[in-house]
Design an enzyme around this catalytic site. Structure first.
Site, mmCIF file in Angstrom:
data_model
loop_
_atom_site.group_PDB
_atom_site.id
_atom_site.type_symbol
_atom_site.label_atom_id
_atom_site.label_comp_id
_atom_site.label_asym_id
_atom_site.label_seq_id
_atom_site.Cartn_x
_atom_site.Cartn_y
_atom_site.Cartn_z
ATOM 1 N N ASP A 192 2.136 5.790 -0.486
ATOM 2 C CA ASP A 192 2.632 7.037 -1.086
ATOM 3 C C ASP A 192 4.037 6.754 -1.622
ATOM 4 O O ASP A 192 5.036 7.190 -1.052
ATOM 5 C CB ASP A 192 2.643 8.143 -0.036
ATOM 6 N N HIS B 92 -1.894 3.342 8.900
ATOM 7 C CA HIS B 92 -0.990 3.993 9.858
ATOM 8 C C HIS B 92 -0.610 3.012 10.973
ATOM 9 O O HIS B 92 0.539 2.961 11.408
ATOM 10 C CB HIS B 92 -1.667 5.209 10.503
HETATM 11 P P1 AMP Z 1 -0.812 10.351 5.862
HETATM 12 O O1 AMP Z 1 -1.435 10.490 7.215
HETATM 13 O O2 AMP Z 1 -1.797 10.088 4.787
HETATM 14 O O3 AMP Z 1 0.164 11.442 5.558
HETATM 15 O O4 AMP Z 1 0.055 9.010 5.927
HETATM 16 C C1 AMP Z 1 1.052 8.840 6.899
HETATM 17 C C2 AMP Z 1 1.861 7.614 6.567
HETATM 18 O O5 AMP Z 1 1.002 6.472 6.549
HETATM 19 C C3 AMP Z 1 2.508 7.702 5.180
HETATM 20 O O6 AMP Z 1 3.814 7.164 5.243
HETATM 21 C C4 AMP Z 1 1.596 6.853 4.338
HETATM 22 O O7 AMP Z 1 2.235 6.281 3.218
HETATM 23 C C5 AMP Z 1 1.188 5.775 5.337
HETATM 24 N N1 AMP Z 1 -0.063 5.157 4.887
HETATM 25 C C6 AMP Z 1 -1.236 5.770 4.589
HETATM 26 N N2 AMP Z 1 -2.145 4.874 4.141
HETATM 27 C C7 AMP Z 1 -1.525 3.666 4.146
HETATM 28 C C8 AMP Z 1 -1.913 2.356 3.766
HETATM 29 N N3 AMP Z 1 -3.132 2.087 3.307
HETATM 30 N N4 AMP Z 1 -1.006 1.354 3.920
HETATM 31 C C9 AMP Z 1 0.237 1.611 4.375
HETATM 32 N N5 AMP Z 1 0.682 2.824 4.752
HETATM 33 C C10 AMP Z 1 -0.180 3.845 4.632
#
Ligand code: AMP
Length: 281
Positions: free
Chosen positions: A150, A37
């Protein structure tokens, strides 16, 4: 950094910023923030005058048997991280603020939502598109930042913005990994130490698949089988899917020619489901 829990608070600030002609970057998250994030927030910080991070575990993107109730949360730590990167606003609404009792409007993207994670999570992407649409409207952001972690979500949101003429630019950001190669994820916290070290098999298998393609393998099923076999050699892992799809429509390909996404989802134990992928342009 300001903290907002209501839509009106965000709109009031956004109105001021817009009056001053400032650009706004939005980073939608479900909180429990980690370096993945952080990389999105840092990029937004560089490219915009103001940065909004939304921190909202969106109930409508979880199926009835999924982990909504147990999804990890730590709002205080999230605030600290956002502040340290220089975000201007963190938006942390209650579900009732985002979804009134008589909420009836949903946004969905057909075709792209049907395969990969959409198969085992049939309502998931409609929930994502709906909350993201609301966040785009509330924040009036010029740019929104999504992780390639994602990849299906990124492709769907990009298509939604194009199809429905949203005035926003979608920026895809690379996957941030642990030293072991495991993609960072809020859900990694569910893994035991043993599972965590065994889960590195996802990245290893994908690297092998990528090398096969780089070395000239064009038969998608051969690459898929090799990756599947390698993951299944790990007794703690249970494959949900291993697929190669074209990177525009997310439809299965037999012969690898144009840009592709190789995506995998793997269960560890009963309830932890990890995803990972690579894109080859
Ligand atoms: P989430 O909180 O899991 O819904 O993720 C929020 C955003 O952070 C989404 O756009 C995810 O794709 C991105 N994200 C989560 N994990 C990673 C990672 N390891 N590397 C890059 N972006 C990430």
């Amino acid at each position: 950094m300001k903290i907002a829990h209501t839509i009106d608070e965000v709109k009031t600030l956004v109105k001021e910023w817009k009056k001053e002609g400032l650009s706004i970057g939005l980073v939608p998250t479900m909180g429990y923030l980690h370096e993945g994030h952080a990389s999105l927030i840092e990029r937004a910080r560089k490219e915009n005058d103001k940065v909004i991070v939304s921190d909202f575990v969106n109930p409508i993107q979880f199926g009835p048997k999924e982990d909504l109730a147990t999804y990890p949360r730590d709002f205080e730590a999230d605030c600290k991280l956002c502040e340290s990167i220089g975000a201007d606003l963190i938006f942390n609404p209650e579900p009732s603020e985002m979804y009134e009792n008589n909420f009836h409007s949903y946004v969905g993207v057909n075709t792209l939502s049907e395969g990969l994670c959409g198969k085992s999570r049939p309502i998931h992407f409609n929930g994502v598109c709906t909350v993201v649409s609301k966040l785009f409207n509330i924040s009036e952001a010029d740019r929104a930042y999504f992780g390639q972690k994602d990849a299906q979500q990124l492709a769907i949101v990009k298509r939604m913005v194009r199809d429905l003429n949203f005035n926003i630019e979608i920026i895809g950001c690379p996957i941030i990994r642990e030293e072991s190669g495991l993609a960072k994820s809020s859900r990694n916290t569910y893994l035991s130490d043993e599972e965590r070290s065994k889960a590195t098999i996802l990245h290893k298998a994908l690297e092998m698949g990528k090398k096969m393609i780089e070395d000239g393998e064009k038969d998608a099923s051969k690459v898929i089988d090799a990756v599947k076999n390698m993951i299944e050699s790990e007794p703690l892992a249970r494959v949900d899917y291993v697929e190669i799809v074209d990177w525009n429509e997310l439809q299965k390909v037999n012969t690898i020619g144009g840009p592709i996404l190789m995506a995998i989802a793997v269960f560890f134990g009963e309830k932890v489901r990890l995803i990972d992928n690579f894109i080859m342009e």
